[in-house]
Design a protein around this motif. Structure first.
Motif, short mmCIF file in Angstrom:
data_model
loop_
_atom_site.label_atom_id
_atom_site.label_comp_id
_atom_site.label_asym_id
_atom_site.label_seq_id
_atom_site.Cartn_x
_atom_site.Cartn_y
_atom_site.Cartn_z
N GLY A 1 1.18 -1.25 0.03
CA GLY A 1 -0.10 -0.19 0.54
C GLY A 1 1.03 1.39 -0.46
N ARG A 2 2.03 0.78 0.87
CA ARG A 2 2.56 2.16 0.97
C ARG A 2 3.38 2.44 -0.20
NH1 ARG A 2 6.97 3.21 5.84
NH2 ARG A 2 7.28 4.81 4.46
N SER A 3 3.41 1.38 -1.22
CA SER A 3 4.51 1.60 -2.87
C SER A 3 3.51 2.44 -3.49
CB SER A 3 4.72 0.22 -2.95
OG SER A 3 3.97 -0.36 -2.88
N LEU A 4 2.52 2.27 -3.47
CA LEU A 4 1.16 2.35 -4.23
C LEU A 4 0.75 3.93 -4.03
CD1 LEU A 4 -1.63 -0.37 -4.18
CD2 LEU A 4 0.23 0.80 -6.04
N ALA A 5 1.48 4.62 -2.80
CA ALA A 5 1.16 6.23 -2.85
C ALA A 5 2.01 7.13 -3.50
CB ALA A 5 1.89 6.50 -1.01
N GLY A 6 1.35 7.91 -4.58
CA GLY A 6 1.65 8.64 -5.66
C GLY A 6 2.15 8.48 -7.04
N ARG A 7 1.36 6.83 -7.16
CA ARG A 7 1.56 5.94 -8.38
C ARG A 7 0.04 5.28 -8.47
NH1 ARG A 7 6.75 2.94 -8.68
NH2 ARG A 7 8.23 3.18 -7.22
N ALA A 8 -0.09 5.15 -7.73
CA ALA A 8 -1.92 4.77 -8.21
C ALA A 8 -2.68 5.82 -8.09
CB ALA A 8 -2.27 3.47 -7.25
N SER A 9 -4.05 5.79 -8.75
CA SER A 9 -4.90 7.25 -8.83
C SER A 9 -5.47 6.94 -7.80
CB SER A 9 -5.57 6.82 -10.14
OG SER A 9 -6.52 5.88 -10.70
N ALA A 10 -6.35 5.66 -7.52
CA ALA A 10 -7.22 4.69 -6.27
C ALA A 10 -7.24 3.96 -5.33
CB ALA A 10 -9.08 5.52 -6.67
N ALA A 11 -7.29 3.71 -4.10
CA ALA A 11 -7.83 2.63 -3.62
C ALA A 11 -9.04 2.08 -2.78
CB ALA A 11 -6.39 2.11 -3.16
N ILE A 12 -9.06 1.01 -2.47
CA ILE A 12 -10.06 0.75 -1.71
C ILE A 12 -9.74 -0.63 -0.53
CG2 ILE A 12 -11.50 -0.51 -2.56
CD1 ILE A 12 -13.30 0.98 -0.78
N ASP A 13 -9.30 -1.01 0.59
CA ASP A 13 -8.93 -2.16 1.15
C ASP A 13 -10.71 -3.04 0.83
OD1 ASP A 13 -9.88 -1.92 3.12
OD2 ASP A 13 -9.33 -2.37 4.38
N VAL A 14 -10.73 -4.10 0.71
CA VAL A 14 -12.06 -5.58 0.31
C VAL A 14 -12.51 -6.15 1.51
CG1 VAL A 14 -12.87 -7.32 -0.94
CG2 VAL A 14 -11.11 -5.75 -2.11
N SER A 15 -13.23 -5.00 2.61
CA SER A 15 -13.14 -5.61 3.71
C SER A 15 -15.19 -5.91 4.27
CB SER A 15 -13.39 -4.08 4.61
OG SER A 15 -14.26 -3.12 5.04
#
Lengths: 306, 306
Positions: A190-204
């Motif tokens: 998740g940390r490595s996605l910061a600044g790279r992915a455009s959006a995220a959510i976790d599957v809960s």
């Protein structure tokens, strides 16, 4: 054993860490943030009989209470730093508390427990709050998806729900039930996605439900290929096609990340399995394809995610 | 009404504030700390039947859940900034939730609700966490008292415990019961003590008990004059001397500040009543004098606060 003694015995050792000049034992904790960083705050509560069975092992409960919060931190692309615990228990059972603290500490890793409050109540209620940090402006939001981005998911889906089903059926399977009791949040990835992915959510809550929240926040739609959704060997062996499909699409508690990015922006996945499952499109519809056909994945008639 | 709708309807308006680029509605809140400041994190839980009667008004409960946390922030000399709420309720009763949110918002003032989690459970459990900030190195700790410092207390003691007694007796008094239901944390005055007072704690468990914690943390003793302890007119009128003494010394829920300072370092008190009640001394004994005699204030035989 009074509250203070209880905190001292079971939780104090978890409270020494960098950036914490004052931890457990005063009216509040004093924390030193990283210069220039933004903070990310998350909170999640587990209630006995609602979020976990009354006979759960205390160590698993402690682990899980931290892990579900770490998963929220991961979905924000942040680094978890400090944790507080609000614990309501019927009585101060020393063995239970020792095991609970051990599970909590195991899941917490380097995250310091800096404060808490223990209270008496009929049922066990565990609220964990975690404060993390992230470079200014780079937190991963649900709302940042762009038309044309690829949809990705980490790990495999449906295992935790399958594990819970097996627990209820009284035939526990180590791999699947482990995914339920001891979810592994995707913190480093998740940390490595910061600044790279455009959006995220976790599957809960479930893959379709949580993907829907991301698309709703981004005011966009998506087309996904159900045949691409990643399924573990353990799940494939334990359940038939129809059950698998239900667990993968609607089962909660996976604590995997669903995120959107341009493929060329992906960070190195390391040992995390990352699967492309579809594309972000204009509009507000989630279109699911399976065997080349458009199918209903539980989002039928649910065009407007709001 | 699902959890998301519930959050949206009752709590979202409380979530817009400076320093909060992302509030309620994502996996976590994003918060921008003041450059150079340190953070102060506090958490406190109220459990139905333990910390409040089941028939408490929802607005009073919301108010109280925030106020007790603000009091911890005040005792640290910090400025409260952001708040999260973990709320467990048996059912989503709209009227109850509306009143609860109103009380919470009233007590919160400019403190933004930035995140939360609502869950179902048999009994109401309310955990509030507040994150504040304070100039680096100036947080008020329990451990900083020095020999020769004067002991001070804000406001009046014993009113809340007297109010609770009147509630139990079925003869509510507006002033005293108000002190129980709607405690007023000393936030502004606490902030003005940062960098001036040497140690502070808020009175939640009872004056003698909490003073004992401050002295324990500072590894010092004190001599206090019981005749100097500040008592309200309302308490004086409602109870006899023996009851008053019990409420003042052992009654909890006052949420006043006990602090140590050199008298010349005191900030302007404004409209806050501040009373000198004794002196910090070497050793580990709390000596209480009343009418010139050494008396037992419930700390008899309790020389070592550890």
């Amino acid at each position: 054993m009074d509250e203070f003694e209880l905190i001292r015995r079971f939780f104090l050792r978890a409270g020494t860490a960098p950036g914490v000049p004052v931890g457990i034992g005063d009216d509040g904790a004093v924390l030193v943030p990283e210069p220039g960083a933004e903070l990310v705050a998350v909170v999640d509560t587990l209630v006995e009989g609602v979020h976990f069975p009354a006979d759960i092992r205390a160590a698993d409960l402690g682990f899980r209470a931290v892990a579900v919060n770490l998963s929220d931190i991961a979905a924000m692309g942040a680094r978890p730093r400090w944790m507080t615990l609000a614990l309501t228990i019927p009585r101060a059972d020393e063995q239970w508390l020792g095991e609970f603290a051990a599970g909590l500490t195991e899941a917490a890793g380097e995250v310091a427990l800096v404060g808490g409050d223990t209270t008496r109540g009929d049922r066990v209620v565990v609220s964990v709050q975690i404060i993390g940090d992230v470079a200014a402006g780079s937190a991963l939001l649900r709302s940042g998806a762009r038309v044309g981005d690829t949809l990705f998911v980490t790990g495999t889906l449906g295992d935790a729900a399958a594990g819970l089903e097996l627990i209820k059926q009284g035939r526990p399977d180590r791999d699947l039930c482990g995914r339920y009791y001891r979810p592994v949040p995707r913190v480093a990835f998740g940390r490595s996605l910061a600044g790279r992915a455009s959006a995220a959510i976790d599957v809960s809550d479930g893959f379709i439900a949580d993907l829907g929240k991301l698309l709703d926040a981004s005011r966009l739609g998506a087309e996904i290929d159900v045949d691409c959704l990643p399924i573990s060997e353990a799940l494939r062996e334990a359940f038939d096609t129809a059950s698998r499909r239900r667990f993968v699409l609607a089962g909660g508690d996976d604590y995997e990340l669903v995120f959107t990015a341009r493929p060329e922006d992906l960070p190195p996945a390391g040992d995390v399995r990352v699967t492309a499952i579809g594309t972000v499109v204009a509009g507000d519809k989630l279109v699911c394809r399976e065997g080349g056909q458009v199918v209903d994945c539980g989002n039928g008639g649910y065009d407007h995610f709001r």
